[in-house]
Motif scaffolding. Structure first.
Motif, short mmCIF file in Angstrom:
data_model
loop_
_atom_site.label_atom_id
_atom_site.label_comp_id
_atom_site.label_asym_id
_atom_site.label_seq_id
_atom_site.Cartn_x
_atom_site.Cartn_y
_atom_site.Cartn_z
N GLN A 247 0.83 -1.14 0.01
CA GLN A 247 0.13 0.10 0.11
C GLN A 247 0.87 1.30 0.09
O GLN A 247 0.57 2.17 -0.90
N LEU A 248 1.78 1.25 0.81
CA LEU A 248 2.77 2.29 0.83
C LEU A 248 3.44 2.46 -0.55
O LEU A 248 3.52 3.67 -0.83
N ARG B 215 2.24 1.76 -3.33
CA ARG B 215 1.14 2.34 -4.44
C ARG B 215 1.00 3.83 -3.90
O ARG B 215 0.78 4.67 -4.58
N LYS B 216 0.91 4.30 -2.68
CA LYS B 216 0.94 5.80 -2.07
C LYS B 216 1.94 6.44 -2.82
O LYS B 216 1.86 7.57 -3.47
N GLU C 176 1.44 6.98 -6.69
CA GLU C 176 0.43 8.02 -6.79
C GLU C 176 1.00 9.50 -6.45
O GLU C 176 0.60 10.40 -7.35
N GLN C 177 1.64 9.45 -5.52
CA GLN C 177 2.39 10.83 -5.17
C GLN C 177 3.24 11.36 -6.20
O GLN C 177 3.24 12.30 -6.75
#
Length: 1852
Positions: A931-932, A934-935, A938-939
């Motif tokens: 998840q991190l 993916r974050k 996205e960032q």
């Protein structure tokens, strides 16, 4: 041929002369038989009629040819007679400064009265081992001949040195003894040779005195026997003395002194230990002041006293005995001051308490009253009664003097006895060499008893000499098998009979001494009655009845009879001796011990220590005087007995004769008095030797020498293959009288004069040939001269005619040219006048127009500046208002943003704490990580979108600003045009008014200006002319100054360069000297070590003495054999290991400690040299570096930036690769639930075991590098941001620092290490279950490692996101700031706007540049730090892998013994090492070193194989970390090499082989030491073989020292092999046949220059050099070391050749110089063939080359002298002068070097500072260096052959 035929015109003869003894003259016409007068022309230019003796009709002596003058041997002269001998000696002594000359078997030595440098150690070494005729005459040659004959013939030898007082007898004997001491050495450590030499100063002090003829005259004769053992080493000596001159103790003639010891005592009287002697000045004592010359110039008696005491101490005379000697000597001096007063004519007394007598009695320890009584009385004994009778003053004085002489003679004998005791040896004497230093024939105005004894001894010696010379002549004739007749020679037996036979002079003298009333007069009458008119040799003087004349062999001598009886009796009162014998002083009675048996006043004091046999007498009551009389022996009788004993000794030995000649009576250096020389030559027997030689066949030639010399007298048909028959045929034609020559077995014998006749024929033949050659050459030269003159005349005519034609043409051209010049000159004058007027008009117009234009310009400029001032003031007011408002707005924004940032920081901290909580929890970690991830993605996408929007906004903003700018510019232009138009109208009106006024003013001022212009023009013209003159002067000065500056700069640079060169040379010389000292110390250490080993072996042999039945081992056996025998004997009795290990353990510190003390000296010096060289390089390249730095700075910066960018890209790609590998690991771990995961071939197992150890460490290091580089990138971006935006980057750097502090990389490494350790510890107990458990534990550790890595990656991504947010914020702020700046710029005028923007851009770029530079420096530091850490980690991991392999391999062997599939893996693990057991070390050393044959190894195997094998064994011991094994192996290797070299040290192949292997072993220790300096040329595989555990630098130094010792031994072997070849091959052999002629030689035949089968030639030397070179190349010796060996060989060749050239007069000729130069060229050609020209060997031959050139150059004028001085820079002044003195013409066409030319050379060379040593040091060894030479051979490829017998070692 008749002798009278030689007296032709221009023949030179000798005629008698009263002043010069003999004078040279030349015949003006031929002599015919019957002529009574010879017409002669003297050398001083006068003509003389020489009348022949009408009775004998003897012709004057013929003079020898000039080429024979100055010969080494007088018997080589064609004419043997007195003038020839005298002239030859004079030429050698005065012109050539040669003091030694052979005369057959006699060495004639002339005293130079000057110290000569011909007695040094180098001269002794040069004469050692040489034949007597091969070198120039020298006392050392005689000593060498005696030493050689003693060893060869096993017969005792004697050297008889005789001559007048002051002729140099004592010095010659001293040098002979020094030669024996130096050459032979001593057989023990007692230094007997030093004691033998130390006896000289003692005997000189007590037996030598100053006379009118000599400052150090020996007043006694001595015969010293030097004893030798079977190896011909000195073991001891014995001295016998003869006829001490006792009368000198009490009386000295004018200008003479007493014995030296008395003056030495007086000079040392102030010493504290001598105060008890109560001595003073020498003038205070009666016995030392009579001569009136107490001081000898140049002699310090106090220093001589110190030398005497040192010699006494060396000879074992203790201090107490020395003080006793000095007490007795001081007592003698005080006794001489005792005075007597007469009471009447028959009695005398001594004053009461007489001080001198008191001192004498105190020193002697006797009673004063008793001594005082017996000095004034004597005892008379009759048959019935005894009377005490007083004596007169004269008798008392004589008795006192007799007592003093007796005491001194006894002391002299006592000292001689103690010297003999000190020189005595307990070892049995095998042979001896006796040196007889005895007085020569003496004749004075008054001759007494001493001269009679001396001349009697010389008669006996002359008889022995004549017999020996005759015997040698007879043996020579018999050996050559030629008929001989009895040669008539002078026999002095009648003279000897006159002296010593029954009723001879001595017999009558002894008989008269026994008579109660015998006097000198009665004895003289008996002589007249007995011998006068009965013996032809005895005569009576006409005017005297108290003298007699004896015809000795040398001359007639008149002896005065007065004093003969008294001196023969040598009376001393018995009562005085009794008083002295009762002394309390213990030493004094010892002197008179021999008088107890026979109370004799005439003891053997004058005859030395020779004991006399006395028949015992029966005691008779009441007749003691009768017993004394029966035992008395006179001095003459004792002297006769000792002389007979001496003659028996000499007759039992082989004698060698040295005759010393005194050249003048004034002690002037190199001054020759012909009269005195002739007297001594007649007296010493030299002329008798010449006469005996001349009576037979004095000239002797070998057949080959005769053929070579007189080949020119033969025709081609006369030359046969048999040289002997050829010589016979030629001689029969040339000399018709067959009695003039005889053909021997190997030689041709000629009568006197025949060789001169042959020389005359040869010279006539050569002269005729020269005339023919000159005739032809002169005709050819004149013809050439005529042709050149004719051609020159034609050429001159041609050039003259051409010159006349050219002159006429030149006249015509000049006339036409003058007309043209006139035309053009007139035109030029008119044009110039016009141009001047036109230029003046134009100048006036220009000045006027310029003045008007300048006024108009000033007005316009004033108005324009006023407008600009207004503009700038208004702008400044607007800007200040704008800045205040902007500052307030920015402050509010900052406060607001700070508040927002603090809130954001709190949120981030809360999130960070939650992350820490999540780290502890292991639930759902992988999902959170995804998840991190993916974050973050996205960032990143948001960041990209924001960046695109920002770029679009910037584009729109830029387009709008451009539009606004264009509109603004148009408005401003229109406004400015309107303002300008209105301003112009007003300005034009004002200008019109002003112009009208100005016009009027200009008209009035015009006149003034014109006047001023004229004045100004004149002044400027004058000023310009002055300035031009000054300018020219200044230019000249400038040029001169520049020239001076350039010259000074050149001089400065040259001086600096010279200084640098000199300093570097001096440093190199100092380094070489230091190396030489160090290597000499090593040589001395090795010698002492060998001596220690020998002594140790002798001690072991002495301790373990075999049984009486056993036979001793021969001392010539090697030390190795004795050691093996010794160890085998011990092994039979006791335990071997204990016995063999103890000595090695004791010997190791003994061998190594002394080496390790000296190991750092050479390295420190080399480092100092390197430092100095680096400083010099820095000084030379400093300017170039500074320029290069200035030019390369921007390029370097750009290159560094590019490199850093590439580095970042590479690290990012590596990071991606590592991430992919981590993914593979995750996949493998996800499959762990499968049943195949635990199998050894499963994917997870293979991936984990293969990649975990390598990838994890690399990932950690790369990750750290990426993080640090990214942080640096962030810091670089922050450099362009304002200060308030730096907080985000600091947070990121703090996070990075926290990560470093936590040590995550270290934790990963520790985890891996623990895994390896655990696997290593449990590997011996593995089974299937245990192996699975081990894999499980490894997987758990891998999980932990991966988790930590993922967490660190998460933190890095978060930090990157925060950094990106900070960058976005900074970009926004930057955008706002740029908008504000743009708004401000729009308000400014265009010029100010541009300047402001440029200024802003410049400041921004400079700040960025500085920040980037700082970042780059930090980045470089971090990169270097990381590289170091990477190397450390890699090394540790490698060690762990090695340890893991070591621990796992035994388990595999135990667990899998039946699997042979793993055997090939050994080849992969082979590390180039050899394994052996500890107990096999001795076997390894024995097979590889002690019993190895170098020839088989050098031919069949690779070079240096033993060194490689030893090093591979050392590597294995280093691998096992066994320090004892390494130390033991290296020590055994070094000691074994020393043993081999000690056993076979004279074999060149052995020494070369072990020198090569020692150097290779040393290079291997350096190459694989792990030091960077030695690893440059290694391959990667070789670097893996480096030593890991031990630093063997100290052993490298020990091996280097061993290599130096082997090199020195190799040089000694080379020298021993080459030395016999050098002189024969380089000097004596005629490489170019027929160039050098053969001169007549004397009795001492030299080695023939014609090559026989047994002689060496130059080809022999070259073959030997080829052999040396091939052997060294086969052994694989380093090329640089081969060059050093070759250089040393060539130095030996050059030094020995030059030394022999300087000591051989016959070799110093023009033809020999050509031979030497040809031989040297052959050696240079050899160097070229071997590619060794750069080895420095050629430079070592430079002195020899220059000596050969010196023999060939002209030697006449001053220019020649200057050329010689500049050419011979490698020769010393002494060597140059020596060569010039020795230069000898071989043919009559050559000329000798004049004395004036030699003096000119000496004057020119007097300022040259060089060594005074004459000879080169042939024993000098250049300091050796061992340059590092790495081997390209891989250790793992080396195979051990079975022939070495090393099957017990195995490859690892």
């Amino acid at each position: 041929m008749a002798a009278s035929e030689l007296y032709t015109k221009f023949a030179r003869v000798w005629i008698p002369d009263p002043e010069e003894v003999w004078k040279s003259a030349e015949l003006l016409k031929d002599y015919k038989p019957g002529d009574k007068v010879l017409l002669l022309h003297l050398e001083e230019g006068k003509d003389l009629e020489y009348c022949l003796d009408p009775k004998t009709k003897e012709l004057p002596h013929l003079r020898n040819p000039d080429i024979l003058v100055g010969e080494n041997d007088l018997t080589a002269l064609s004419y043997l007679h007195e003038p020839a001998v005298l002239h030859n000696l004079r030429v050698r002594f005065i012109d050539s400064k040669l003091i030694y000359t052979y005369c057959g078997i006699v060495l004639v030595a002339i005293n130079p009265y000057e110290q000569l440098p011909i007695y040094g150690e180098d001269i002794i070494n040069a004469y050692s081992g040489q034949n007597m005729g091969d070198m120039d005459p020298h006392i050392f040659a005689v000593a060498e001949e005696a030493y050689k004959q003693m060893a060869r013939d096993e017969r005792n030898q004697s050297i008889i040195v005789s001559g007048e007082s002051g002729a140099g007898k004592t010095v010659s004997a001293k040098y002979a003894m020094r030669y024996f001491a130096t050459v032979s050495g001593s057989a023990s450590e007692a230094n007997v040779e030093e004691k033998v030499l130390a006896s000289n100063p003692i005997m000189e002090s007590i037996g030598n005195a100053k006379t009118t003829r000599n400052d150090n005259s020996s007043r006694f004769g001595k015969y010293i026997e030097i004893g030798f053992d079977k190896r011909y080493r000195i073991i001891g000596a014995n001295m016998r003395t003869y006829l001490l001159e006792k009368s000198r103790v009490v009386f000295q003639a004018e200008e003479e002194r007493n014995y030296h010891i008395f003056y030495q005592l007086c000079a040392s009287a102030k010493l504290p230990e001598f105060k008890m002697l109560r001595l003073g000045n020498a003038n205070d004592f009666n016995y030392t002041k009579q001569g009136g010359s107490p001081v000898i110039e140049g002699v310090d008696d106090a220093k001589e006293m110190a030398h005497t005491r040192q010699a006494c101490t060396l000879l074992g005379i203790s201090e107490s005995y020395q003080m006793g000697i000095f007490r007795i000597l001081a007592g003698i001096l005080h006794l001489g001051n005792v005075g007597f007063t007469s009471r009447d004519a028959d009695s005398c007394t001594i004053p009461p308490k007489h001080e001198p007598l008191c001192i004498f009695c105190d020193l002697m320890g006797v009673d004063y009253e008793e001594m005082c009584h017996w000095l004034c009385h004597r005892k008379l004994a009759t048959a019935t009664e005894t009377y005490i009778k007083p004596i007169s003053k004269l008798q008392a004085t004589n008795a006192r003097d007799a007592l003093a002489k007796h005491i001194y003679a006894k002391l002299f004998n006592w000292i001689v006895d103690h010297v003999n005791q000190a020189l005595h040896s307990a070892v049995k004497q095998h042979s001896f060499i006796g040196v007889l230093d005895i007085y020569g024939f003496e004749t004075f105005e008054i001759n007494s008893f001493e001269q009679f004894c001396i001349n009697y001894a010389n008669e006996k010696l002359q008889q022995q000499f004549n017999m020996h010379v005759f015997k040698l002549e007879q043996e020579e004739y018999m050996k050559e098998q030629i008929p001989w007749t009895l040669i008539d020679f002078y026999d002095n037996q009648p003279c000897i009979n006159l002296i010593e036979s029954k009723l001879g002079i001595l017999d009558l003298l002894d008989e008269e001494c026994k008579m109660p009333k015998g006097t000198d007069d009665t004895w003289a009458q008996k002589l007249y009655n007995t011998h006068l008119n009965k013996c032809a040799l005895f005569e009576k003087p006409r005017l005297s009845n108290k003298a007699f004349i004896i015809q000795h062999f040398a001359d007639k001598v008149e002896y005065q009879c007065e004093g003969f009886l008294e001196k023969n009796k040598d009376t001393v009162f018995e009562e005085q001796i009794k008083v002295l014998r009762s002394s309390k002083f213990k030493m004094l009675p010892e002197l008179f011990q021999d008088d107890e048996k026979a109370i004799s006043p005439t003891s053997a004091t004058s005859l030395g220590r020779t004991p006399l046999t006395r028949a015992p007498a029966k005691p008779t009551k009441g007749r003691p005087g009768q017993m004394a009389k029966e035992h008395k022996k006179t001095v003459g009788h004792q002297f006769r007995n000792s002389l007979h004993l001496l003659m028996e000794t000499l007759n039992a030995t082989t004698p060698h004769y040295v005759r010393c000649i005194k050249p003048n009576d004034f002690k002037f250096p190199f001054t020759f008095d012909e009269k005195r020389a002739v007297q001594q030559l007649r007296a010493c027997g030299v002329l008798e030797t010449i006469r005996i030689s001349a009576a037979g066949f004095p000239s002797r030639w070998t057949y080959q020498e005769f053929f070579s010399r007189y080949r020119v007298l033969m025709k081609q048909k006369d030359v046969l293959s048999d040289r002997k028959q050829t010589c016979k045929n030629v001689l029969e034609k040339l000399i018709l009288d067959k009695d003039k020559y005889q053909f021997g077995k190997t030689k041709i014998f000629f009568r006197a004069g025949q060789v001169a006749y042959l020389e005359k024929l040869r010279a006539d033949k050569l002269r005729a040939a020269c005339i023919r050659i000159q005739k032809t050459i002169r005709g050819w030269l004149l013809r050439k001269k005529y042709l050149r003159m004719r051609k020159a005349a034609i050429t001159v005519q041609r050039y003259v005619r051409g010159y006349q034609a050219r002159c006429y043409a030149k006249f015509l051209r000049r006339t036409k040219a003058a007309t043209i010049i006139q035309k053009y000159w007139r035109m030029y004058v008119v044009c110039r006048r016009y141009k001047i007027k036109r230029a003046a008009t134009i100048v006036l117009q220009s000045y006027l127009r310029g003045y008007l234009a300048r006024n108009r310009y000033r007005k316009i400029l004033r108005e324009h500046k006023a407008v600009i001032i207004q503009k700038w003031v208004r702008g400044w007011l607007a800007r200040t208002h704008y800045k205040r408002s902007m500052h307030a707005i920015i402050y509010l924004q900052c406060c607001f943003r700070r508040m927002m940032a603090k809130r954001e920081l709190k949120k981030l901290k809360i999130e960070a704490r939650s992350v820490e909580r999540y780290k502890k929890l292991h639930i759902g970690m992988e999902n959170k990580i995804m998840q991190l991830q993916r974050k973050v993605d996205e960032q990143n996408k948001d960041y990209k979108c924001l960046m695109e929007k920002l770029t679009n906004l910037e584009g729109i903003y830029n387009s709008e600003t451009e539009k606004l700018r264009s509109d603004l510019e148009r408005l401003q232009l229109s406004e400015e045009e309107a303002k300008v138009a209105t301003g112009r109208v007003l300005s034009l009106q004002e200008e019109i008014a002003k112009l009208r006024k100005d016009l009027e003013q200009t008209r009035s001022e015009k006149k003034c200006i014109e006047e001023r212009a004229d004045r100004y023009k004149q002044e400027t013209e004058q000023l310009v002319s002055n300035l031009k003159e000054e300018n020219t002067l200044l230019k000249q000065e400038k040029e001169s100054l520049n020239h001076r500056i350039v010259e000074q700069a050149k001089e400065m640079t040259e001086t600096m360069e010279k200084k640098l060169v000199e300093e570097t040379k001096q440093l190199e010389l100092d380094l070489n000297d230091e190396r030489l000292r160090y290597q000499n110390l090593l040589n001395e250490f090795s010698r002492l070590e060998e001596r220690y080993d020998d002594l140790k072996e002798e001690m072991t042999l002495m301790v373990h003495v075999p049984k009486p039945g056993h036979k001793r081992t021969d001392s010539t056996h090697s030390s190795n054999e004795s050691e093996y025998i010794f160890s085998s004997e011990i092994a039979e009795m006791e335990d071997i290991p204990l016995r063999t290990e103890e000595p090695t353990e004791k010997k190791v510190p003994l061998d190594m400690s002394l080496f390790l003390k000296l190991q750092k000296r050479v390295t420190e010096l080399e480092q100092e040299k390197q430092v100095m060289q680096d400083e010099l390089d820095r000084k030379e390249e400093q300017v170039l570096r500074s320029k290069a730095k200035e030019e390369e700075r921007p390029q370097i910066r750009g290159a560094e930036l590019e490199y850093e960018s590439l580095k970042r890209q590479e690290l990012e790609s590596e990071n991606k690769k590592l991430k992919n590998e981590l993914n593979e690991l995750r996949k493998a771990l996800s499959e762990k639930s499968a049943p195949e995961v635990t199998a050894p071939g499963a994917p997870a197992y293979r991936v984990l075991m293969e990649q975990l150890t390598s990838v994890s460490e690399e990932l950690d290091v790369r990750k750290e590098e990426v993080l640090i580089l990214r942080s640096q990138l962030v810091s670089q971006k922050e450099a362009i941001q304002p200060k308030n935006t730096m907080t985000d980057s600091t947070i990121l750097l703090e996070d990075v620092q926290k990560m470093k502090d936590k040590g995550e990389i270290a934790q990963a490494y520790i985890g891996l290490k623990e895994t390896n350790r655990s696997s290593a510890l449990d590997c011996h107990e593995l089974n299937e279950d245990g192996e699975l458990w081990l894999v499980y534990e490894g997987l758990k550790q891998a999980n932990r490692l991966l988790e930590s890595q993922l967490q660190s990656q998460k933190r890095s991504h978060e930090n990157e996101a925060e950094a990106l947010r900070g960058e976005i914020q900074s970009l926004k702020e930057e955008n706002n700031r740029q908008q504000q700046l743009l708004a401000q710029n729009l308000q400014l005028p265009p010029e100010a706007r541009i300047e402001a923007s440029l200024q802003h851009e410049i400041t921004r770029l400079t700040n960025e540049n500085l920040d980037l530079m700082e970042q780059l420096e930090k980045q470089d530091k971090t990169v270097r730090k990381l590289k170091k850490q990477l190397k450390v980690f890699a090394k540790k991991i490698g060690e762990l892998e090695v340890g893991q392999m070591e621990n796992i391999s035994p388990g595999q062997i135990i667990d899998e013994p039946i699997r042979p599939v793993n055997i090939p893996r050994k080849e992969k693990d082979f590390q180039g090492m050899l394994e052996y057991k500890k107990e096999d070390e001795q076997k390894l050393v024995k097979n590889l070193i002690l019993e190895l044959k170098p020839r088989g190894v050098a031919v069949n195997l690779i070079p240096g194989l033993p060194a490689y094998i030893l090093f591979m064994c050392v590597r294995h011991a280093d691998y096992l970390n066994d320090d004892q094994k390494v130390r033991s192996l290296l020590t055994s290797t070094i000691n074994s090499i020393k043993k081999v070299l000690k056993k076979r040290g004279d074999d060149f192949e052995t020494v070369s082989f072990w020198l090569s292997n020692t150097c290779r072993f040393l290079h291997c220790l350096k190459q694989y030491s792990g030091e960077e300096g030695f690893m440059k040329h290694n391959t990667s595989r070789q670097n893996e073989h480096c030593l890991t555990n031990f630093d063997l630098a100290e052993y490298r130094q020990v091996l280097s020292d061993l290599a130096i010792q082997i090199y020195q031994q190799l040089v000694r072997v080379l020298e021993n092999i080459l030395q016999p070849m050098i002189v024969s091959g380089m000097l004596e052999h005629e490489t170019i046949q027929g160039v050098s002629g053969v001169k007549p030689t004397g009795l001492r035949k030299r080695t023939s220059s014609i090559a026989d089968e047994g002689t060496y030639t130059l080809d022999s030397i070259l073959r030997q050099l080829n052999s040396f070179h091939s052997v060294m190349c086969q052994h694989g010796m380093d090329p640089e070391l081969i060059k050093q060996v070759v250089k040393q060989m060539f130095y030996i060749v050059g030094a020995i050749t030059l030394n022999n050239l300087l000591l051989r007069k016959d070799m110093c000729s023009w033809s020999k110089g050509m031979q030497i130069r040809y031989n040297v060229s052959q050696l240079e050609e050899w160097l070229r063939d071997k590619n060794l020209m750069n080895s420095g060997a050629k430079e070592t031959l430079e002195p020899l080359i220059q000596a050969a050139q010196l023999l060939q150059v002209k030697k006449k004028t001053d220019d020649d002298a200057e050329a010689i001085c500049s050419m011979c820079n490698a020769l010393t002044t002494a060597q140059i002068v020596k060569v010039l003195n020795l230069y000898t013409p071989v043919n009559e066409f050559e000329e000798r070097v004049s004395v004036s030319f030699i003096r000119t050379i000496q004057m020119r060379l007097r300022d040259r500072k060089d060594s005074p040593q004459l000879l080169m040091d042939a024993k000098h060894i250049f300091p050796v260096t061992f340059p590092f030479n790495p081997s390209s051979l891989a250790l793992e490829t080396i195979q051990i052959p079975a022939s070495l017998g090393l099957g017990f070692i195995s490859r690892v």
